[in-house]
Design a protein around this motif. Structure first.
Motif, short mmCIF file in Angstrom:
data_model
loop_
_atom_site.label_atom_id
_atom_site.label_comp_id
_atom_site.label_asym_id
_atom_site.label_seq_id
_atom_site.Cartn_x
_atom_site.Cartn_y
_atom_site.Cartn_z
N ARG A 133 -8.86 11.94 0.49
CA ARG A 133 -8.25 12.22 -0.81
C ARG A 133 -6.73 12.10 -0.72
NH1 ARG A 133 -10.94 14.48 -4.94
NH2 ARG A 133 -9.03 15.49 -5.66
N ALA A 134 -6.19 12.54 0.41
CA ALA A 134 -4.74 12.45 0.58
C ALA A 134 -4.29 11.00 0.69
CB ALA A 134 -4.30 13.22 1.82
N GLN A 135 -5.20 10.11 1.16
CA GLN A 135 -4.86 8.71 1.30
C GLN A 135 -5.39 7.87 0.14
OE1 GLN A 135 -6.38 7.46 5.09
NE2 GLN A 135 -4.72 8.41 6.23
N SER A 136 -5.67 8.52 -0.98
CA SER A 136 -6.24 7.78 -2.11
C SER A 136 -5.28 6.74 -2.65
CB SER A 136 -6.63 8.76 -3.22
OG SER A 136 -5.49 9.49 -3.66
N ASN A 137 -3.96 6.93 -2.47
CA ASN A 137 -2.98 5.96 -2.93
C ASN A 137 -2.66 4.91 -1.88
OD1 ASN A 137 -2.69 7.19 -5.44
ND2 ASN A 137 -1.15 8.61 -4.67
N LEU A 138 -3.13 5.11 -0.63
CA LEU A 138 -2.85 4.17 0.44
C LEU A 138 -3.74 2.94 0.29
CD1 LEU A 138 -1.44 3.52 3.11
CD2 LEU A 138 -3.27 4.73 4.29
N ARG A 139 -3.11 1.78 0.30
CA ARG A 139 -3.86 0.54 0.11
C ARG A 139 -3.81 -0.37 1.34
NH1 ARG A 139 -6.09 3.10 -2.68
NH2 ARG A 139 -6.19 3.17 -4.96
N ILE A 140 -2.67 -0.41 2.03
CA ILE A 140 -2.53 -1.29 3.19
C ILE A 140 -1.90 -0.49 4.33
CG2 ILE A 140 -1.50 -3.40 4.11
CD1 ILE A 140 -1.43 -4.52 1.30
N LEU A 141 -2.53 -0.52 5.48
CA LEU A 141 -2.03 0.15 6.68
C LEU A 141 -1.96 -0.91 7.78
CD1 LEU A 141 -1.29 2.90 8.01
CD2 LEU A 141 -3.69 3.10 8.67
N GLY A 142 -0.78 -1.02 8.44
CA GLY A 142 -0.64 -2.10 9.40
C GLY A 142 0.20 -1.74 10.60
N GLY B 7 6.95 -5.70 -6.18
CA GLY B 7 8.31 -5.25 -5.97
C GLY B 7 8.53 -4.37 -4.75
N ALA B 8 7.53 -3.61 -4.30
CA ALA B 8 7.75 -2.64 -3.23
C ALA B 8 7.87 -3.32 -1.88
CB ALA B 8 6.61 -1.63 -3.22
N GLU B 9 8.70 -2.73 -1.00
CA GLU B 9 8.79 -3.18 0.38
C GLU B 9 9.03 -1.98 1.27
OE1 GLU B 9 13.39 -4.29 1.21
OE2 GLU B 9 12.21 -5.79 0.17
N VAL B 10 8.58 -2.08 2.52
CA VAL B 10 8.72 -0.98 3.47
C VAL B 10 9.22 -1.55 4.79
CG1 VAL B 10 6.91 0.43 2.41
CG2 VAL B 10 6.30 -1.22 4.20
N SER B 11 9.61 -0.64 5.70
CA SER B 11 10.04 -1.03 7.04
C SER B 11 9.14 -0.37 8.07
CB SER B 11 11.49 -0.62 7.29
OG SER B 11 12.37 -1.26 6.37
N THR B 12 8.93 -1.03 9.19
CA THR B 12 8.10 -0.47 10.25
C THR B 12 8.84 0.66 10.95
OG1 THR B 12 8.91 -2.16 11.77
CG2 THR B 12 6.85 -2.62 10.62
N ASP B 13 8.09 1.67 11.40
CA ASP B 13 8.69 2.82 12.06
C ASP B 13 8.83 2.57 13.56
OD1 ASP B 13 6.13 3.04 13.07
OD2 ASP B 13 5.55 4.72 11.78
N GLU B 14 9.11 3.66 14.31
CA GLU B 14 9.34 3.53 15.75
C GLU B 14 8.12 3.01 16.50
OE1 GLU B 14 9.84 6.13 13.96
OE2 GLU B 14 11.98 6.59 13.98
N PHE C 166 3.38 0.49 9.46
CA PHE C 166 3.86 0.50 8.09
C PHE C 166 2.71 0.87 7.15
CE2 PHE C 166 2.24 -3.79 8.69
CZ PHE C 166 1.57 -4.05 7.52
N ARG C 167 3.07 1.37 5.95
CA ARG C 167 2.11 1.76 4.93
C ARG C 167 2.59 1.25 3.57
NH1 ARG C 167 -0.50 6.88 6.10
NH2 ARG C 167 -0.24 7.44 3.92
N LEU C 168 1.69 0.66 2.81
CA LEU C 168 1.96 0.23 1.45
C LEU C 168 1.02 0.98 0.51
CD1 LEU C 168 2.47 -3.61 1.90
CD2 LEU C 168 4.16 -2.00 1.05
N GLU C 169 1.60 1.66 -0.47
CA GLU C 169 0.81 2.48 -1.39
C GLU C 169 0.94 1.98 -2.81
OE1 GLU C 169 2.27 6.43 -0.87
OE2 GLU C 169 1.49 6.65 1.17
N ASN C 170 0.02 2.44 -3.66
CA ASN C 170 0.03 2.15 -5.10
C ASN C 170 0.04 0.65 -5.38
OD1 ASN C 170 0.14 4.93 -5.79
ND2 ASN C 170 2.33 4.93 -5.38
N VAL C 171 -0.74 -0.10 -4.61
CA VAL C 171 -0.86 -1.54 -4.83
C VAL C 171 -2.11 -1.80 -5.68
CG1 VAL C 171 -1.09 -3.79 -3.74
CG2 VAL C 171 0.25 -2.00 -2.63
#
Length: 379
Positions: free
Chosen positions: A28-37, A59-66, A70-75
């Motif tokens: 349920r907490a990841q219900s908005n998560l669409r792409i995990l990479g 329009g959305a973009e993210v950066s990879t962490d340490e 990366f995570r893309l939500e609300n797609v």
């Protein structure tokens, strides 16, 4: 006593129930998560930190962490092309990436290293007097790197340099400010052909003012030197160099459109009419204010800050036997909308912010002898 209870049948059933409940809450907490990479180097498998990840047409973009994740939500559900870029690696496009409402798309992306050419490192002992001229570590992005990453746009391009961050206030070509190592934007000196672009009131620079198509080299000094360059250079320096001369006559016409009613177009030319060189570039981009999208069978409205930007760049260069004269003009006319529940009741473009910027510079360079050079700049 607790160990005895956990080993009992009731304790085991309760433990399984708690685990299932935890999974349900996690889903349920990841219900908005669409792409995990996960992004890593194809050479040694090490994670790639700070890579920019975005979906074409979204329009959305993210950066990879340490850890390279990366995570893309609300797609919204659909088929997409995922783009991963990082300075020092070859860009990677992954297609198709299928996004569904009922599951998370998991990706693993390997980037092929493409090392940048840099200045040689020389370590010498300096006297206290020489310390004023020290410029710190420098990164040079030449024509080769700019040609490869030009399609990213200037904010995304600078974001690829380690230690450099770019803060944006909206979508494509919106207001963007550069910082170095977590500094304020007013502490980074930005130069165009030696001319300071920092606002005399705020000390900041809007990177969207600069036409990347007319830039042939970018030098980034990731260490401040306020004693030599002034207070704006407390954290570092970003220096842009425009094209010096026309290599060959050429024209370009580019246009692109995407979701959210975004449009970007530019037209330009380069002409060599000896002894003159002519550079002209005009660009415009646009984005709609509010837009609708379908999610789980319902039509929803998302509030969006619309923008419309127009930019003009012109440069005239005269090359003589001993003197070179250049006249440069750069201007921007920008409009941005301000979304809110109140303004939804007004006309869509009722509230807006207008921005206008002009810069002019005249440069004269003359060779007076084998060891004498005279240079003047009026801006």
């Amino acid at each position: 006593m607790i160990e005895r209870f956990l080993k009992s049948r009731l304790g085991k059933q309760l433990f399984v129930l708690l685990v299932l409940l935890g999974w349900v809450l996690l889903l349920r907490a990841q219900s908005n998560l669409r792409i995990l990479g996960y992004v890593h180097s194809s050479e040694d498998g090490s994670p790639v930190v700070g890579a920019t990840v975005y979906l074409e047409g979204f329009g959305a973009e993210v950066s990879t962490d340490e850890e390279g994740s990366f995570r893309l939500e609300n797609v919204p559900p659909g088929d997409y092309t995922l783009v991963v870029v990082r300075l020092g690696y070859r860009p990677r496009r992954v297609t198709p990436v299928v996004v569904r409402e009922d599951q998370v798309a998991r990706l693993e992306v390997a980037l092929q290293p493409a090392p940048l050419r840099g200045d040689s490192v020389r370590v010498v002992a300096k006297s206290p007097e020489d310390a004023l001229t020290a410029t710190g570590s420098k990164i040079v992005l030449g024509p080769r790197e700019l040609a490869r990453y030009r399609s990213l746009g200037l904010p995304r391009l600078l974001q690829q340099v380690a230690g450099v961050q770019v803060e944006t206030e909206g979508g494509d070509d919106s207001r963007a400010r550069v910082t170095i190592h977590g500094s304020r934007a007013s502490q980074v000196l930005v130069l165009l052909d030696g001319q300071r672009l920092n606002n005399p009131q705020t000390g900041e620079v809007d990177l969207s003012l600069i036409s990347l198509d007319q830039i042939e080299k970018i030098e980034i000094i990731r260490q401040g030197n306020a004693a030599l360059y002034g207070a704006n250079a407390y954290a570092g320096i970003v220096s842009f160099r425009s094209r010096e001369w026309v290599k060959q006559n050429s024209e370009h016409l580019r246009a692109a459109a995407g979701s959210f009613m975004t449009f970007r177009g530019s037209v330009g030319l380069e002409r060599k009419v000896r002894p003159l060189g002519i550079f002209l570039d005009y660009s415009q981009n646009y984005s709609q204010q509010n837009f609708s999208y379908r999610y789980q069978g319902e039509i929803k409205i998302r509030q969006n800050a619309w923008y419309r930007n127009r930019k003009l760049f012109g440069k005239l260069v005269h090359r003589g036997a001993a003197w070179r004269t250049s006249l440069l003009y750069q201007g921007k006319w920008g409009e941005r909308g301000l979304p809110s529940a109140f303004f939804d009741e007004q006309r869509p473009f009722a509230a807006r912010l207008d921005e206008t910027f002009h810069t002019v510079q005249l440069r004269e360079v003359g060779v007076l002898g084998s060891r004498q050079l005279l240079e003047g700049l009026l801006s």
